[in-house]
Design a protein around this motif. Structure first.
Motif, short mmCIF file in Angstrom:
data_model
loop_
_atom_site.label_atom_id
_atom_site.label_comp_id
_atom_site.label_asym_id
_atom_site.label_seq_id
_atom_site.Cartn_x
_atom_site.Cartn_y
_atom_site.Cartn_z
N GLY A 179 -0.16 20.78 2.47
CA GLY A 179 -0.87 19.77 3.07
C GLY A 179 -0.91 18.42 2.38
N ARG A 180 -0.25 17.36 2.35
CA ARG A 180 -0.41 16.37 1.72
C ARG A 180 -1.70 15.54 2.01
NH1 ARG A 180 4.07 12.37 4.43
NH2 ARG A 180 3.33 12.77 6.63
N THR A 181 -2.30 15.85 3.08
CA THR A 181 -3.47 14.94 3.42
C THR A 181 -4.68 15.56 2.47
OG1 THR A 181 -4.17 16.33 5.32
CG2 THR A 181 -2.75 14.43 5.90
N LEU A 208 3.44 10.82 0.01
CA LEU A 208 2.00 10.25 0.25
C LEU A 208 1.80 9.80 1.68
CD1 LEU A 208 2.28 7.76 -2.92
CD2 LEU A 208 0.61 9.92 -2.69
N HIS A 209 0.42 9.44 2.10
CA HIS A 209 0.30 8.93 3.43
C HIS A 209 -0.92 8.29 3.41
CE1 HIS A 209 0.41 8.28 7.74
NE2 HIS A 209 0.09 9.73 7.98
N PRO A 210 -1.04 7.12 2.79
CA PRO A 210 -2.38 6.58 2.50
C PRO A 210 -3.19 6.25 3.57
CG PRO A 210 -0.61 5.05 1.75
CD PRO A 210 -0.03 6.25 2.20
N THR A 211 -2.72 5.80 4.69
CA THR A 211 -3.74 5.59 5.92
C THR A 211 -4.17 6.55 6.33
OG1 THR A 211 -1.89 5.10 7.33
CG2 THR A 211 -2.63 3.14 6.51
N ILE A 220 0.70 -1.13 0.02
CA ILE A 220 0.02 0.01 0.07
C ILE A 220 0.87 1.25 0.01
CG2 ILE A 220 -1.96 1.38 1.13
CD1 ILE A 220 -2.77 -1.32 0.12
N ILE A 221 1.22 1.77 -1.18
CA ILE A 221 2.08 2.82 -1.48
C ILE A 221 1.26 4.18 -1.44
CG2 ILE A 221 3.74 4.03 -2.85
CD1 ILE A 221 4.43 1.07 -1.53
N ASP A 222 0.01 4.09 -2.16
CA ASP A 222 -0.88 5.30 -2.31
C ASP A 222 -2.45 4.41 -2.32
OD1 ASP A 222 -2.36 7.33 -3.04
OD2 ASP A 222 -1.58 7.46 -5.19
N LEU A 223 -3.33 5.17 -1.62
CA LEU A 223 -4.74 4.52 -1.52
C LEU A 223 -5.17 4.31 -2.66
CD1 LEU A 223 -6.24 3.36 1.10
CD2 LEU A 223 -7.52 5.49 0.84
N SER A 224 -5.03 5.41 -3.67
CA SER A 224 -5.67 5.40 -5.17
C SER A 224 -5.07 4.09 -5.81
CB SER A 224 -5.18 6.69 -5.71
OG SER A 224 -5.86 7.83 -5.14
N PRO A 256 4.50 -7.76 2.67
CA PRO A 256 3.89 -6.54 2.08
C PRO A 256 4.28 -5.16 2.98
CG PRO A 256 2.18 -8.09 2.42
CD PRO A 256 3.27 -8.76 2.95
N VAL A 257 4.33 -4.17 2.32
CA VAL A 257 4.93 -2.86 2.88
C VAL A 257 3.80 -1.92 2.69
CG1 VAL A 257 6.51 -0.80 2.45
CG2 VAL A 257 7.34 -3.38 2.09
N ILE A 258 3.40 -1.25 3.91
CA ILE A 258 2.60 -0.16 4.12
C ILE A 258 3.19 1.07 4.27
CG2 ILE A 258 0.63 0.74 5.42
CD1 ILE A 258 -0.12 -1.95 6.31
N ASN A 259 3.10 1.97 3.27
CA ASN A 259 3.43 3.41 3.44
C ASN A 259 2.65 4.41 4.65
OD1 ASN A 259 4.72 5.94 3.10
ND2 ASN A 259 3.78 6.36 0.94
N ALA A 260 3.54 4.51 5.56
CA ALA A 260 2.94 5.19 6.85
C ALA A 260 3.52 6.88 6.61
CB ALA A 260 3.50 4.85 8.07
#
Lengths: 353, 353, 353
Positions: free
Chosen positions: C161-163, C128-131, C4-8, C118-122
């Motif tokens: 603001g990346r969020t 990016l900050h998908p979570t 999960i690098i990007d939620l999109s 699996p790697v999750i981007n935090a």
């Protein structure tokens, strides 16, 4: 019993139940391996305190629970950047219980006001440290059977040592406790604590060395004397003989006297005392872990609630203690008249100019 | 087998049992998910070592156990303010097992003397690091079937590399192990290790580059060469060609040669080697975790004991190693004659003036 | 759905499944207490982020899993001394899942290339900050029922603001979303994001204060304005009235408007708003934890794989972003023509001179 800010907040019944659960865990630890399964403890240490931190974490894990949090402010972006209120609001939305250590006095009380889960005070500056008192009481009760009819010597820094003050506050509940205060002039028990002893008819006497009273004692509670409290190293050196416990001195003590110490010790207890079976300070640390297990288990059974709405009072007063949590968290409500006690740190309030 | 200070302390039977358990866990990890349920590992890292720390923590968690402790001295008030003896006395009253990393040589042995629970040495300065040797041995045994009849090349810093010394000590147990020492002049294997090889009839030869011996080898054990050990960057640059492994060089190696590395690597192994199936250094890390699982599980089954009483001996000698734990923990008993070995760090004792 | 690098990156079906699982966990958390039993999460925080770290750790523990890793670079020898590739190779040989926070942009993508789990981007720098976007979406969907037919105000720092950017990217999937951009001139939404809104036919308007649009809004998404982005304190002070939310202003908002904030807040939301039931930012944090539980659980069921072999391309280009992970990890393959997008951080590639 919901938040544990001060051990004296517990009723006699609540404390009796807590101690009973502690002894059940000591006697049959394997019965509690899953008691907090699925529960998460939020462990918020705004200053390092490895000993207390390890004790709480181990306690939670021995109950099958988990621990999240931070152990020193350096590694916590949250601890630095936001109000205590917001941090507590966030953590209490994740965790089932919160343990907090904070250098500001009154911080535990303040945190409890914004938490939807129980908060345990693991030390708020020089103010309160209820689970140390719990540790001391479990040790005395477990090894002596009772805290009634006891001659207890308190030795070392009685002026700044908050563990001594908390223990005396709690011992007021027991019958026929005689207190021997063993401290150098500069570190004597403060006036307001002497007043407390008088008000509660607790007999006490002040002496100048361990030797004077050692053969009388049922319990000797040792504390650290911090070298930096003295002007010269020589002055400190002179005191060592009077307030240091050695194997040689132990020969004159009762066969069943208990030596307690909140740890860490420096050299107020010589290494050669460690092998003496009356030196119970390391067992005391273990009893503290069991006491904390009982506390965590009891609080974890409380239902989840929303933090209560807070009425923001008229700000006509301020706290006189410059270490008080209200000095750094200005949104905290503060009511009362000048001279009455701060609801967070217990220092006197003063008129806001 | 109670404390693990040095892997060579294990008897052949004990090591065989440990390796057998390791392979069982590798083959059927799901059978061990609850093997340490309810147990707590005290993880005391007096200096940061993320890799070793992660490996032990993961191992304990994969057994269903929990981990408490500290991961660097900065976040530990305890680590700074009290004796090793007191810290160990405290932690062994909380935890079921202790893993300790400490920059002082001999610290693991010293800790084991005051612990009521098993202590595992996760590195004591430049002295010993038994679970790295366990990692190396599990990798060799698992991927080759045996460590007998093996030509092993040891490349890099053979002077200061304690992993190389420990591995050689352990390989003495196997038959027909031929050793190729591949190091620049300044980083050759020390005399006392050469003596060890001679004393145990282990054939060896010293060479000046990987190329000279690569086609012969069954195992190539690479280690880091620290740039700062050399006077000039140019001098270092000259050596790179001789002691660096590349995909190009790998073409001349046996089809089933194994490349090991204790990690972290810098550039002694080029990135282009990573895809070669003979490059097993990341699998080696995984084998290390399984070996640590076996070790933790074995030790966690030992009964809880009180730490033994220690006789404080006459202090007629001191250790000659200024990094020895006895230099900072003066209460540690130290007996022997000048020239005999320090019981903590193995350096020679000398007369106390 | 693997990393999960990007939620999109999630398909509509994948996201719908993830949200469904999230709501199941919210409604019946006790059914998931053992869902990740025996699994280990590797939590690699190369910069401190207490909030995100706590959320992921709590999520894993509430699923019965364990967490290892580091929470700031200071306590990690690994983080400093070796390539990202080697650290990821090692950790993915221990852990079942990896969560990583890294100040370099594109680091999450780079890590995923060398991980067998699996790697999750935090959070990868400002990229990016998908979570966080998952947190925002769960909150909106859970409390509104849908993100369709929604007037959403985005207030504060819309430039950096990346969020906000991630949320807008994701909202493109929904019908009839009207966007109100509430920001001072210096912090307006960047051109490429305006282009994104136009390209996807998302209606928007830019306004200069909350007051102008408050009564219209179904959702108000507040963000921090960093004081240091302004030249003078006076300039900042002038803006406060326009971009700060207060209880007084809330009187004019719809009865069911939701106020979100990614936290931590400073003073863009006054303390007196907290008691308003429409202020859901602390509940939002809790929804984030549940969303992360769903994500961890979904990914933990994927089979263990070896990391794929990587083709190292011809290096004719370089990334124009000086914060890109390729600047510090030179082995990373980089292909494309000048002007095309960096596969790690999405910045334009440029000719390598």
């Amino acid at each position: 019993m919901r938040h544990i800010i001060d051990l004296s907040d517990l009723t006699e019944k609540e404390f009796a139940d807590l101690y009973k659960l502690t002894t059940n865990i000591i006697d049959r630890p394997e019965g509690y391996t899953d008691a907090c399964r699925g529960k998460v403890l939020g462990s918020l240490f705004y200053e390092p305190s490895t000993r207390t931190n390890l004790s709480f974490s181990t306690a939670m894990m021995r109950l099958g629970g988990s621990v999240v949090g931070f152990s020193d402010p350096g590694s916590s972006s949250t601890a630095k950047g936001e109000t205590l209120k917001d941090t507590i609001s966030m953590v209490s939305s994740y965790a089932d219980l919160i343990v907090m250590r904070n250098p500001r006095e009154g911080a535990a009380k303040a945190a409890s006001m914004y938490s939807s889960v129980p908060v345990i005070n693991a030390g708020d500056g020089g103010h309160l440290h209820p689970t140390q008192t719990l540790t001391d009481m479990v040790t005395i009760l477990r090894l002596r059977g009772s805290a009634d009819d006891m001659k207890i010597g308190l030795c070392g820094d009685l002026k700044y040592g908050r563990t001594v003050h908390s223990l005396l506050h709690f011992l007021e509940r027991y019958h026929n406790v005689q207190v021997y205060l063993i401290a150098p002039e500069a570190l004597k028990l403060p006036d307001y604590m002497i007043r407390f002893l008088n008000d509660h008819s607790m007999p006490y006497c002040e002496v100048n060395s361990i030797d004077e009273v050692l053969p009388e004692l049922d319990v000797l509670y040792m504390t650290r004397i911090q070298r930096e409290r003295f002007v010269t190293a020589q002055e400190y050196k002179n005191l060592e003989g009077s307030y240091q416990l050695t194997a040689e001195k132990m020969k004159r003590a009762k066969k069943d006297m208990l030596v307690l110490h909140p740890l860490p010790r420096v050299d107020e207890i010589a290494q050669d005392v460690d092998e003496d079976p009356r030196a119970v300070y390391f067992r005391q640390a273990r009893f503290g872990m069991f006491g904390r297990m009982a506390l965590l288990l009891t609080l974890s059974k409380l239902p989840f609630i929303r933090a209560g709405h807070q009425e923001i009072g008229a700000h006509g007063v301020r706290c006189s203690n410059h270490k008080c949590i209200t000095k750094t968290e200005p949104y905290l409500p503060l009511e009362g008249t000048p001279g009455s006690r701060c609801p967070y740190c217990d220092a006197p309030l003063e008129m806001l100019l």
